[in-house]
Motif scaffolding. Sequence first.
Motif, PDB file in Angstrom:
ATOM      1  N   LEU A   1      30.193   8.214  15.783  1.00 30.79           N
ATOM      2  CA  LEU A   1      29.513   6.939  15.569  1.00 30.79           C
ATOM      3  C   LEU A   1      28.274   6.812  16.453  1.00 30.79           C
ATOM      4  O   LEU A   1      27.214   6.366  16.002  1.00 30.79           O
ATOM      5  N   VAL A   2      28.390   7.230  17.700  1.00 33.48           N
ATOM      6  CA  VAL A   2      27.236   7.208  18.606  1.00 33.48           C
ATOM      7  C   VAL A   2      26.145   8.143  18.090  1.00 33.48           C
ATOM      8  O   VAL A   2      24.955   7.799  18.095  1.00 33.48           O
ATOM      9  N   LEU A   3      26.538   9.319  17.634  1.00 36.40           N
ATOM     10  CA  LEU A   3      25.555  10.275  17.124  1.00 36.40           C
ATOM     11  C   LEU A   3      24.892   9.770  15.839  1.00 36.40           C
ATOM     12  O   LEU A   3      23.675   9.903  15.668  1.00 36.40           O
ATOM     13  N   LEU A   4      25.671   9.199  14.939  1.00 34.03           N
ATOM     14  CA  LEU A   4      25.116   8.749  13.665  1.00 34.03           C
ATOM     15  C   LEU A   4      24.211   7.536  13.809  1.00 34.03           C
ATOM     16  O   LEU A   4      23.298   7.339  13.012  1.00 34.03           O
ATOM     17  N   THR A   5      24.438   6.723  14.816  1.00 34.86           N
ATOM     18  CA  THR A   5      23.596   5.543  15.020  1.00 34.86           C
ATOM     19  C   THR A   5      22.494   5.799  16.041  1.00 34.86           C
ATOM     20  O   THR A   5      21.825   4.862  16.469  1.00 34.86           O
ATOM     21  N   SER A   6      22.291   7.042  16.422  1.00 34.58           N
ATOM     22  CA  SER A   6      21.337   7.362  17.488  1.00 34.58           C
ATOM     23  C   SER A   6      19.908   6.959  17.139  1.00 34.58           C
ATOM     24  O   SER A   6      19.154   6.562  18.024  1.00 34.58           O
ATOM     25  N   GLU A   7      19.522   7.032  15.883  1.00 36.78           N
ATOM     26  CA  GLU A   7      18.143   6.679  15.552  1.00 36.78           C
ATOM     27  C   GLU A   7      17.859   5.194  15.780  1.00 36.78           C
ATOM     28  O   GLU A   7      16.708   4.801  15.933  1.00 36.78           O
TER      29      GLU A   7
ATOM     30  N   HIS B   1       9.656  20.800  14.103  1.00 36.13           N
ATOM     31  CA  HIS B   1      10.530  21.490  13.149  1.00 36.13           C
ATOM     32  C   HIS B   1      11.899  20.829  13.062  1.00 36.13           C
ATOM     33  O   HIS B   1      12.593  20.976  12.057  1.00 36.13           O
ATOM     34  N   LEU B   2      12.288  20.110  14.096  1.00 36.96           N
ATOM     35  CA  LEU B   2      13.563  19.391  14.052  1.00 36.96           C
ATOM     36  C   LEU B   2      13.533  18.251  13.040  1.00 36.96           C
ATOM     37  O   LEU B   2      14.575  17.826  12.547  1.00 36.96           O
ATOM     38  N   MET B   3      12.344  17.775  12.714  1.00 34.80           N
ATOM     39  CA  MET B   3      12.221  16.683  11.750  1.00 34.80           C
ATOM     40  C   MET B   3      12.527  17.142  10.321  1.00 34.80           C
ATOM     41  O   MET B   3      12.742  16.323   9.442  1.00 34.80           O
ATOM     42  N   LYS B   4      12.566  18.444  10.080  1.00 30.64           N
ATOM     43  CA  LYS B   4      12.899  18.944   8.749  1.00 30.64           C
ATOM     44  C   LYS B   4      14.343  18.619   8.368  1.00 30.64           C
ATOM     45  O   LYS B   4      14.686  18.593   7.197  1.00 30.64           O
ATOM     46  N   VAL B   5      15.171  18.358   9.362  1.00 31.60           N
ATOM     47  CA  VAL B   5      16.574  18.016   9.120  1.00 31.60           C
ATOM     48  C   VAL B   5      16.691  16.601   8.563  1.00 31.60           C
ATOM     49  O   VAL B   5      17.678  16.275   7.909  1.00 31.60           O
ATOM     50  N   GLU B   6      15.668  15.780   8.757  1.00 32.36           N
ATOM     51  CA  GLU B   6      15.749  14.368   8.378  1.00 32.36           C
ATOM     52  C   GLU B   6      15.999  14.173   6.880  1.00 32.36           C
ATOM     53  O   GLU B   6      16.698  13.249   6.484  1.00 32.36           O
ATOM     54  N   ARG B   7      15.490  15.049   6.040  1.00 38.51           N
ATOM     55  CA  ARG B   7      15.705  14.879   4.596  1.00 38.51           C
ATOM     56  C   ARG B   7      17.161  15.105   4.197  1.00 38.51           C
ATOM     57  O   ARG B   7      17.605  14.651   3.162  1.00 38.51           O
TER      58      ARG B   7
ATOM     59  N   SER C   1      22.138  13.790  13.368  1.00 35.54           N
ATOM     60  CA  SER C   1      21.352  13.131  14.409  1.00 35.54           C
ATOM     61  C   SER C   1      20.371  14.070  15.084  1.00 35.54           C
ATOM     62  O   SER C   1      19.662  13.659  16.003  1.00 35.54           O
ATOM     63  N   LEU C   2      20.293  15.298  14.641  1.00 33.64           N
ATOM     64  CA  LEU C   2      19.421  16.290  15.273  1.00 33.64           C
ATOM     65  C   LEU C   2      17.955  15.901  15.191  1.00 33.64           C
ATOM     66  O   LEU C   2      17.196  16.144  16.131  1.00 33.64           O
ATOM     67  N   CYS C   3      17.545  15.241  14.109  1.00 31.67           N
ATOM     68  CA  CYS C   3      16.135  14.879  13.954  1.00 31.67           C
ATOM     69  C   CYS C   3      15.714  13.788  14.929  1.00 31.67           C
ATOM     70  O   CYS C   3      14.539  13.688  15.278  1.00 31.67           O
ATOM     71  N   CYS C   4      16.646  12.965  15.370  1.00 31.37           N
ATOM     72  CA  CYS C   4      16.305  11.853  16.268  1.00 31.37           C
ATOM     73  C   CYS C   4      16.716  12.151  17.710  1.00 31.37           C
ATOM     74  O   CYS C   4      15.953  11.933  18.642  1.00 31.37           O
ATOM     75  N   LEU C   5      17.923  12.612  17.862  1.00 33.97           N
ATOM     76  CA  LEU C   5      18.468  12.841  19.197  1.00 33.97           C
ATOM     77  C   LEU C   5      17.912  14.106  19.841  1.00 33.97           C
ATOM     78  O   LEU C   5      17.733  14.158  21.050  1.00 33.97           O
ATOM     79  N   GLY C   6      17.604  15.111  19.028  1.00 30.28           N
ATOM     80  CA  GLY C   6      17.089  16.383  19.555  1.00 30.28           C
ATOM     81  C   GLY C   6      15.785  16.228  20.324  1.00 30.28           C
ATOM     82  O   GLY C   6      15.699  16.600  21.497  1.00 30.28           O
TER      83      GLY C   6
END
Length: 124
Positions: free
Chosen positions: A110-116, A50-56, A29-34
Amino acid sequence: MSDFSPAHDITVRTYRYSAAGVLASLSASLCCLGPFALMATGISGAWMSHLMKVERYQPLLILLSVSFFALAGWQLFGPSRGNRPVASCPVSSRKHHQRLIFGLSGCLALVLLTSEFWIVRLAG
């Protein structure tokens, strides 16, 4: 003689699997929640891209998180390794504590994984 018993080993593994599951879901969830958390606190800058690099890696991290929670759940709710049947064994307070920690860490993951999905509604 050591304090180390098979029951203690299962407890440690359950906590480690739960902690690893939460860390994997936090990474996913770092790419969205960060960026959302940083902007909500007033911190911004071009470096946040640079946090968006985690999205892949997000699908892999989600699979890793689910796997760790499946292993922790198997340790807690899987077949008993004792000689007595499960129905005759009283549930100890340690087992209750393990299940509580497992449930709370699962809810956090679950909250972290659905954060986006919920951040869009919250911020929009």
